[in-house]
Write a protein that holds these residues in place. Structure first.
Motif, PDB file in Angstrom:
ATOM      1  N   ARG A  53       0.825  -1.208   0.000  1.00  0.00           N
ATOM      2  CA  ARG A  53       0.000   0.000   0.000  1.00  0.00           C
ATOM      3  C   ARG A  53       0.863   1.264   0.000  1.00  0.00           C
ATOM      4  NH1 ARG A  53      -3.694   2.990  -1.962  1.00  0.00           N
ATOM      5  NH2 ARG A  53      -4.620   4.429  -0.488  1.00  0.00           N
ATOM      6  N   ALA A  54       1.953   1.268   0.734  1.00  0.00           N
ATOM      7  CA  ALA A  54       2.846   2.423   0.765  1.00  0.00           C
ATOM      8  C   ALA A  54       3.424   2.677  -0.632  1.00  0.00           C
ATOM      9  CB  ALA A  54       3.957   2.205   1.780  1.00  0.00           C
ATOM     10  N   ALA A  55       3.770   1.613  -1.359  1.00  0.00           N
ATOM     11  CA  ALA A  55       4.282   1.764  -2.724  1.00  0.00           C
ATOM     12  C   ALA A  55       3.203   2.336  -3.638  1.00  0.00           C
ATOM     13  CB  ALA A  55       4.772   0.414  -3.250  1.00  0.00           C
ATOM     14  N   GLU A  56       1.958   1.879  -3.468  1.00  0.00           N
ATOM     15  CA  GLU A  56       0.855   2.421  -4.264  1.00  0.00           C
ATOM     16  C   GLU A  56       0.669   3.910  -4.004  1.00  0.00           C
ATOM     17  OE1 GLU A  56      -2.462   0.033  -3.063  1.00  0.00           O
ATOM     18  OE2 GLU A  56      -1.846  -1.688  -4.269  1.00  0.00           O
ATOM     19  N   LEU A  57       0.729   4.306  -2.748  1.00  0.00           N
ATOM     20  CA  LEU A  57       0.579   5.718  -2.400  1.00  0.00           C
ATOM     21  C   LEU A  57       1.717   6.558  -2.981  1.00  0.00           C
ATOM     22  CD1 LEU A  57      -0.556   5.418   1.313  1.00  0.00           C
ATOM     23  CD2 LEU A  57      -1.955   6.121  -0.629  1.00  0.00           C
ATOM     24  N   ARG A  58       2.940   6.046  -2.914  1.00  0.00           N
ATOM     25  CA  ARG A  58       4.079   6.770  -3.499  1.00  0.00           C
ATOM     26  C   ARG A  58       3.917   6.905  -5.006  1.00  0.00           C
ATOM     27  NH1 ARG A  58       7.009   3.669   0.182  1.00  0.00           N
ATOM     28  NH2 ARG A  58       7.539   2.166  -1.423  1.00  0.00           N
ATOM     29  N   ASP A  59       3.489   5.826  -5.679  1.00  0.00           N
ATOM     30  CA  ASP A  59       3.282   5.873  -7.126  1.00  0.00           C
ATOM     31  C   ASP A  59       2.208   6.884  -7.506  1.00  0.00           C
ATOM     32  OD1 ASP A  59       5.230   3.995  -7.520  1.00  0.00           O
ATOM     33  OD2 ASP A  59       3.852   2.327  -7.893  1.00  0.00           O
ATOM     34  N   GLU A  60       1.112   6.894  -6.757  1.00  0.00           N
ATOM     35  CA  GLU A  60       0.042   7.863  -7.031  1.00  0.00           C
ATOM     36  C   GLU A  60       0.576   9.283  -6.934  1.00  0.00           C
ATOM     37  OE1 GLU A  60      -3.330   7.239  -4.495  1.00  0.00           O
ATOM     38  OE2 GLU A  60      -3.561   5.168  -5.151  1.00  0.00           O
ATOM     39  N   LEU A  61       1.347   9.547  -5.920  1.00  0.00           N
ATOM     40  CA  LEU A  61       1.908  10.876  -5.725  1.00  0.00           C
ATOM     41  C   LEU A  61       2.941  11.209  -6.803  1.00  0.00           C
ATOM     42  CD1 LEU A  61       1.947  13.361  -3.892  1.00  0.00           C
ATOM     43  CD2 LEU A  61       3.735  12.243  -2.563  1.00  0.00           C
ATOM     44  N   LEU A  62       3.789  10.253  -7.115  1.00  0.00           N
ATOM     45  CA  LEU A  62       4.851  10.461  -8.086  1.00  0.00           C
ATOM     46  C   LEU A  62       4.312  10.674  -9.499  1.00  0.00           C
ATOM     47  CD1 LEU A  62       7.923  10.471  -8.581  1.00  0.00           C
ATOM     48  CD2 LEU A  62       7.776   8.006  -8.935  1.00  0.00           C
ATOM     49  N   PHE A  63       3.322   9.903  -9.870  1.00  0.00           N
ATOM     50  CA  PHE A  63       2.830   9.948 -11.244  1.00  0.00           C
ATOM     51  C   PHE A  63       1.589  10.799 -11.433  1.00  0.00           C
ATOM     52  CE2 PHE A  63       5.260   5.944 -11.054  1.00  0.00           C
ATOM     53  CZ  PHE A  63       6.212   6.279 -11.987  1.00  0.00           C
ATOM     54  N   LYS A  64       1.205  11.525 -10.418  1.00  0.00           N
ATOM     55  CA  LYS A  64       0.062  12.424 -10.538  1.00  0.00           C
ATOM     56  C   LYS A  64       0.429  13.515 -11.544  1.00  0.00           C
ATOM     57  CE  LYS A  64      -2.347  13.528  -6.923  1.00  0.00           C
ATOM     58  NZ  LYS A  64      -2.726  14.149  -5.653  1.00  0.00           N
ATOM     59  N   GLN A  65      -0.409  13.683 -12.550  1.00  0.00           N
ATOM     60  CA  GLN A  65      -0.148  14.660 -13.597  1.00  0.00           C
ATOM     61  C   GLN A  65      -0.641  16.035 -13.166  1.00  0.00           C
ATOM     62  OE1 GLN A  65       1.484  14.096 -16.521  1.00  0.00           O
ATOM     63  NE2 GLN A  65       1.902  12.061 -15.682  1.00  0.00           N
TER      64      GLN A  65
END
Length: 76
Positions: free
Chosen positions: A58-70
């Motif tokens: 879940r932490a990786a998913e949250l980081r990805d969402e933040l990182l790849f948010k356009q």
């Protein structure tokens, strides 16, 4: 009232010992995944082996969402 506020109002309990979060018991969220709550550091440490795998996912998913948010049309 937003969805986040509504879910915060739902009675939660410690993921380790099951004690309910009431006025005299303040539950703290896991700061990596925000999925579970604990009444104490002791309970958090005891529950860590069961929680670790899901927490990292879940932490990786949250980081990805933040990182790849356009950003919204920032370069036009």
């Amino acid at each position: 009232m937003s969805v986040v506020e509504e879910t915060d109002d739902i009675m939660m309990c410690c993921a380790s010992c099951g004690i309910a979060g009431v006025d005299d018991v303040k539950l703290k969220k896991c700061t990596a995944c925000y999925l579970v709550r604990y009444c104490s550091v002791k309970c958090q440490k005891e529950h860590r082996p069961q929680h670790k795998k899901e927490c990292k996912k879940r932490a990786a998913e949250l980081r990805d969402e933040l990182l790849f948010k356009q950003p919204e049309s920032s370069h036009m």
